[in-house]
Design an enzyme around this catalytic site. Structure first.
Site, PDB file in Angstrom:
ATOM      1  N   ASP A  19      39.283  45.392  37.497  1.00  0.00           N
ATOM      2  CA  ASP A  19      38.501  45.737  38.669  1.00  0.00           C
ATOM      3  C   ASP A  19      37.961  44.414  39.221  1.00  0.00           C
ATOM      4  O   ASP A  19      37.952  43.393  38.516  1.00  0.00           O
ATOM      5  CB  ASP A  19      37.360  46.678  38.285  1.00  0.00           C
ATOM      6  CG  ASP A  19      36.450  46.980  39.455  1.00  0.00           C
ATOM      7  OD1 ASP A  19      36.949  47.413  40.507  1.00  0.00           O
ATOM      8  OD2 ASP A  19      35.226  46.770  39.316  1.00  0.00           O
ATOM      9  N   ASP A  21      34.875  43.873  42.037  1.00  0.00           N
ATOM     10  CA  ASP A  21      33.422  43.825  42.181  1.00  0.00           C
ATOM     11  C   ASP A  21      32.750  44.198  40.867  1.00  0.00           C
ATOM     12  O   ASP A  21      32.953  45.301  40.342  1.00  0.00           O
ATOM     13  CB  ASP A  21      32.955  44.791  43.279  1.00  0.00           C
ATOM     14  CG  ASP A  21      33.137  44.223  44.670  1.00  0.00           C
ATOM     15  OD1 ASP A  21      32.884  43.021  44.843  1.00  0.00           O
ATOM     16  OD2 ASP A  21      33.511  44.974  45.580  1.00  0.00           O
TER      17      ASP A  21
END
Length: 339
Positions: A19, A21
């Site tokens: 991922d 952020d």
């Protein structure tokens, strides 16, 4: 418990899917150690990919952002919910069909790239509404989307993350904007494309051409649940949204395979732990007491976390933890738990 003595977590996997952020960066600032961790994977010739629910940038823009931070990335390594939404709509609508966009220019660009026509008003008779995060989204956008859905347009949400991480703390994410429409319309979106739906992770795993895949994320409700739904192992890092208290209260569908404070856990067996552990391990003992948990003993904070998960996940106890030894006070503080 940790991984086997001397065995690095990353050595058990062919592909690592990150991922972005909360794992690699916060908005536009790299998280300490992230650049070095990904650089080490590249130096070892390991396959990496990036899967993000943030629909405000195209894959090429994300790759440029990463490269500018010192993380060399190619557009084909980046999977975004905006691109996935556009591909899904391409497969379901005729070429040139109008799609009302609520979101950033990146989502419009992805729709144009697959032969669809982004529009902004209900008067253009959109066949679908595509809703993604955009910092400029306002009431007018939501009003047009509401009218379009009431008129029969199919409602697609790129993702439903309630918040997105930032150096200043969690900020409203696309899920918060989706919630405004949900309230106005009295129903959920017809289709949610991004995590925790498994499509992004499944696509990344297919591109790797076999072998085991490890998903690394900071959110239990998207990254970890999405990995589980895709049948993949996962590593929760505590650099973003989800914290230890949320982990202890997590339902089965949101429980990771491993936990580490940050990406160093990929390489150092001493700073990653498999969860759940056992109630008595690593010098710790966890018992259920007064509707909560009591931590006694001494040892590594991560071993304490594994023991806490073992009891919290097997009982109906509230994840409130009480220290029963001086070392437990320090361990709880290291884990960010109130004593």
């Amino acid at each position: 418990m940790t991984t086997s003595a001397g065995e690095r977590l990353v050595d058990g996997y062919t592909l690592v899917v990150f991922d972005l952020d909360g794992v690699i960066y916060l908005i536009d600032r790299p998280i300490p150690g992230a650049v070095e961790a990904v650089g080490r994977l590249h130096a070892e010739g390991r396959a990496v990919a990036y899967a993000t629910n943030n629909a405000s940038r195209r894959s090429s823009e994300v790759a440029d952002l990463l490269t500018g931070m010192g993380v060399p990335a190619r557009p084909e390594e980046v999977l975004t919910s905006a691109a996935a939404t556009a591909e899904l709509l391409r497969d379901r609508l005729p070429a040139g069909a109008p799609v009302l966009v609520v979101g950033a220019e990146a989502l419009r660009a992805e729709l144009r790239a697959v032969g669809l026509r982004p529009v902004s008003t209900v008067d253009e008779q959109p066949a679908a509404v595509a809703q993604g995060y955009g910092p400029e989204v306002g009431w007018v956008d939501l009003a047009e989307a509401s009218l379009a859905v009431r008129a029969g347009a199919t409602w697609y949400a790129t993702n439903t993350d309630r918040t997105l991480p930032s150096p200043r703390g969690p900020l409203p994410g696309n899920g918060s904007l989706v919630a405004a429409l949900r309230t106005a319309l009295g129903r959920d979106p017809d289709v949610v494309v991004g995590k925790p739906e498994p499509a992004l992770f499944a696509t990344a795993a297919r591109r790797a051409g076999g072998g085991r895949t490890l998903v690394v994320g900071d959110r239990l409700d998207t990254d970890i649940e999405g990995a589980r739904r895709a049948g993949l192992d996962s590593l929760l890092v505590l650099t973003g949204v989800s914290d230890v208290l949320e982990l202890l209260a997590a339902p089965e569908r949101r429980r990771p395979t491993y936990v580490s404070v940050d990406l160093a856990g990929l390489f150092d067996p001493a700073v990653v732990v498999r969860v759940p552990g056992t109630p008595d391990a690593g010098g710790w003992s966890v018992t259920e007491t007064d509707g909560g948990l009591a931590l006694d003993g001494a040892g590594r904070p991560l071993d304490a976390l594994a023991a806490l998960c073992a009891v919290a996940w097997s009982t109906a106890a509230h994840p409130r933890v009480r220290p029963a030894s001086p070392a437990a006070v320090d361990a709880l503080a290291a884990l960010g738990l109130p004593a």
